[in-house]
Write a protein that holds these residues in place. Structure first.
Motif, short mmCIF file in Angstrom:
data_model
loop_
_atom_site.label_atom_id
_atom_site.label_comp_id
_atom_site.label_asym_id
_atom_site.label_seq_id
_atom_site.Cartn_x
_atom_site.Cartn_y
_atom_site.Cartn_z
N GLY A 1 11.94 10.86 2.35
CA GLY A 1 11.81 9.87 1.30
C GLY A 1 10.39 9.36 1.10
O GLY A 1 10.07 8.72 0.11
N TRP A 2 9.50 9.64 2.08
CA TRP A 2 8.09 9.28 1.94
C TRP A 2 7.36 10.45 1.27
O TRP A 2 7.82 11.59 1.28
CB TRP A 2 7.46 9.01 3.29
CG TRP A 2 7.95 7.78 4.00
CD1 TRP A 2 9.18 7.20 3.89
CD2 TRP A 2 7.21 7.01 4.95
NE1 TRP A 2 9.27 6.11 4.72
CE2 TRP A 2 8.07 5.97 5.38
CE3 TRP A 2 5.94 7.09 5.48
CZ2 TRP A 2 7.67 5.02 6.32
CZ3 TRP A 2 5.54 6.15 6.42
CH2 TRP A 2 6.40 5.13 6.83
N LYS A 3 6.19 10.14 0.73
CA LYS A 3 5.32 11.17 0.17
C LYS A 3 3.98 11.14 0.90
O LYS A 3 3.59 10.14 1.49
CB LYS A 3 5.08 10.93 -1.32
CG LYS A 3 6.34 10.95 -2.18
CD LYS A 3 6.01 10.64 -3.63
CE LYS A 3 7.26 10.64 -4.50
NZ LYS A 3 6.94 10.31 -5.91
N LEU A 4 3.27 12.23 0.87
CA LEU A 4 1.92 12.29 1.41
C LEU A 4 0.98 12.40 0.21
O LEU A 4 0.94 13.43 -0.46
CB LEU A 4 1.76 13.49 2.35
CG LEU A 4 0.58 13.44 3.32
CD1 LEU A 4 0.70 12.26 4.26
CD2 LEU A 4 0.48 14.74 4.11
N PRO B 1 0.58 8.52 4.09
CA PRO B 1 2.04 8.65 4.18
C PRO B 1 2.65 7.45 3.45
O PRO B 1 2.52 6.32 3.90
CB PRO B 1 2.32 8.58 5.69
CG PRO B 1 0.98 8.71 6.36
CD PRO B 1 -0.03 8.19 5.38
N LEU B 2 3.29 7.70 2.33
CA LEU B 2 3.60 6.62 1.39
C LEU B 2 5.11 6.37 1.26
O LEU B 2 5.82 7.14 0.60
CB LEU B 2 3.01 6.95 0.02
CG LEU B 2 3.00 5.83 -1.01
CD1 LEU B 2 2.03 4.73 -0.59
CD2 LEU B 2 2.60 6.38 -2.38
N PRO B 3 5.60 5.26 1.84
CA PRO B 3 6.98 4.84 1.56
C PRO B 3 7.01 3.98 0.30
O PRO B 3 5.97 3.70 -0.30
CB PRO B 3 7.33 4.01 2.80
CG PRO B 3 6.02 3.42 3.23
CD PRO B 3 4.96 4.42 2.86
N CYS B 4 8.20 3.53 -0.08
CA CYS B 4 8.31 2.63 -1.24
C CYS B 4 7.68 1.29 -0.90
O CYS B 4 7.44 0.97 0.27
CB CYS B 4 9.76 2.47 -1.65
SG CYS B 4 10.76 1.60 -0.43
N LEU B 5 7.43 0.48 -1.93
CA LEU B 5 6.77 -0.81 -1.72
C LEU B 5 7.56 -1.72 -0.78
O LEU B 5 6.97 -2.43 0.06
CB LEU B 5 6.54 -1.51 -3.06
CG LEU B 5 5.50 -0.88 -3.98
CD1 LEU B 5 5.43 -1.64 -5.30
CD2 LEU B 5 4.12 -0.86 -3.32
N ALA B 6 8.88 -1.73 -0.91
CA ALA B 6 9.70 -2.60 -0.05
C ALA B 6 9.55 -2.21 1.42
O ALA B 6 9.46 -3.07 2.30
CB ALA B 6 11.16 -2.52 -0.48
N GLU B 7 9.50 -0.91 1.68
CA GLU B 7 9.34 -0.46 3.06
C GLU B 7 7.92 -0.72 3.57
O GLU B 7 7.73 -1.07 4.74
CB GLU B 7 9.68 1.02 3.18
CG GLU B 7 9.87 1.47 4.63
CD GLU B 7 10.58 2.80 4.75
OE1 GLU B 7 10.77 3.26 5.89
OE2 GLU B 7 10.96 3.39 3.70
N GLN B 8 6.93 -0.59 2.70
CA GLN B 8 5.57 -0.96 3.08
C GLN B 8 5.52 -2.43 3.50
O GLN B 8 4.91 -2.79 4.51
CB GLN B 8 4.61 -0.73 1.91
CG GLN B 8 4.35 0.71 1.55
CD GLN B 8 3.41 0.85 0.37
OE1 GLN B 8 2.41 0.13 0.27
NE2 GLN B 8 3.71 1.76 -0.54
N GLU B 9 6.15 -3.29 2.71
CA GLU B 9 6.18 -4.73 2.99
C GLU B 9 6.87 -5.00 4.32
O GLU B 9 6.40 -5.83 5.13
CB GLU B 9 6.90 -5.47 1.86
CG GLU B 9 6.77 -6.98 1.92
CD GLU B 9 5.36 -7.47 1.63
OE1 GLU B 9 4.87 -8.32 2.41
OE2 GLU B 9 4.75 -6.99 0.67
#
Length: 221
Positions: free
Chosen positions: A7-10, A156-164
């Motif tokens: 579900g994450w992107k690079l 390594p990029l999760p969604c904003l909610a997961e980043q938070e």
């Protein structure tokens, strides 16, 4: 290639943030000048900002717009010790109208893609340190990176909610680690001071070595 959770992107940093170069010192300007503060590499430390000594410069107002910091910018250093290349810290507008020198990049995250604090934590992680140490240009005593390498930093990029959520978790737990480290450092300082005092007292005759002290030494010898 980094292994990222499902579900994450690079994604390269340049695709999810703007990278602003800084002010080149030594230029001669004509016409009306204004005075503005600016940050040097020495102001951006590992995990904090040192704003006790901030330099100022005179320059035309028209030049400032392209090198002015905004709240939320992630400051990343271009050069210095290899293990500190690209270290990131979030600028929260601590000094109004502050500019930055060209040895500091101001990374302006696209708000719908990347949280500044997430990026700052990532640059401090082993993953981030490995990238900048591997891609940095090394000389005898120093190392450097450049805007291209910063822009190619794979996030390594999760969604904003997961980043938070990740940032909140790290803030809480790193705060506890810092508290423990501070306590240990205080104990070490106290013991070091006691050691110095004890040595001084023994050599100045303020403390006498007794037979009981000698017996304890022999017993543990």
């Amino acid at each position: 290639m980094a292994q990222v959770p499902s579900g994450w992107k690079l994604v390269c940093l340049k695709r999810i943030a703007a990278i602003q170069g800084g002010l080149t010192l030594g230029k001669q300007y004509e016409g009306p000048l204004i005075e503005r503060p600016y940050l040097r590499v020495g102001n951006v430390q590992d995990g904090y900002l040192d704003l006790n000594d901030v330099s100022v410069i005179e320059l035309p107002a028209s030049v400032t717009s392209g090198v002015e910091l905004r709240a939320g910018d992630v400051l990343m250093t271009e050069g210095g010790d290899l293990d500190k290349l690209g270290r990131g810290h979030v600028w929260n507008g601590e000094i109004p109208g502050c500019l930055h020198q060209n040895h500091i990049f101001a990374v302006r995250c696209f708000p719908h893609k990347l949280k500044p604090m997430f990026l700052a934590y990532l640059t401090a992680s082993g993953y981030g340190r490995d990238y900048f140490e591997a891609t940095g240009k090394k000389t005898t005593n120093l190392a450097s990176t450049n805007a291209t390498k910063v822009g190619e930093f794979p996030i390594p990029l999760p969604c904003l909610a997961e980043q938070e959520a990740i940032c909140s978790y790290l803030k809480k737990n790193l705060g506890e680690v810092k508290r423990i480290v501070t306590g240990i450092e205080t104990q070490i300082a106290t013991l070091t001071a006691y050691r110095k005092s004890l040595i001084h007292e023994c050599f100045t005759g303020q403390r006498r070595i007794t037979d009981a002290d000698l017996n304890r030494v022999q017993a543990h010898g």
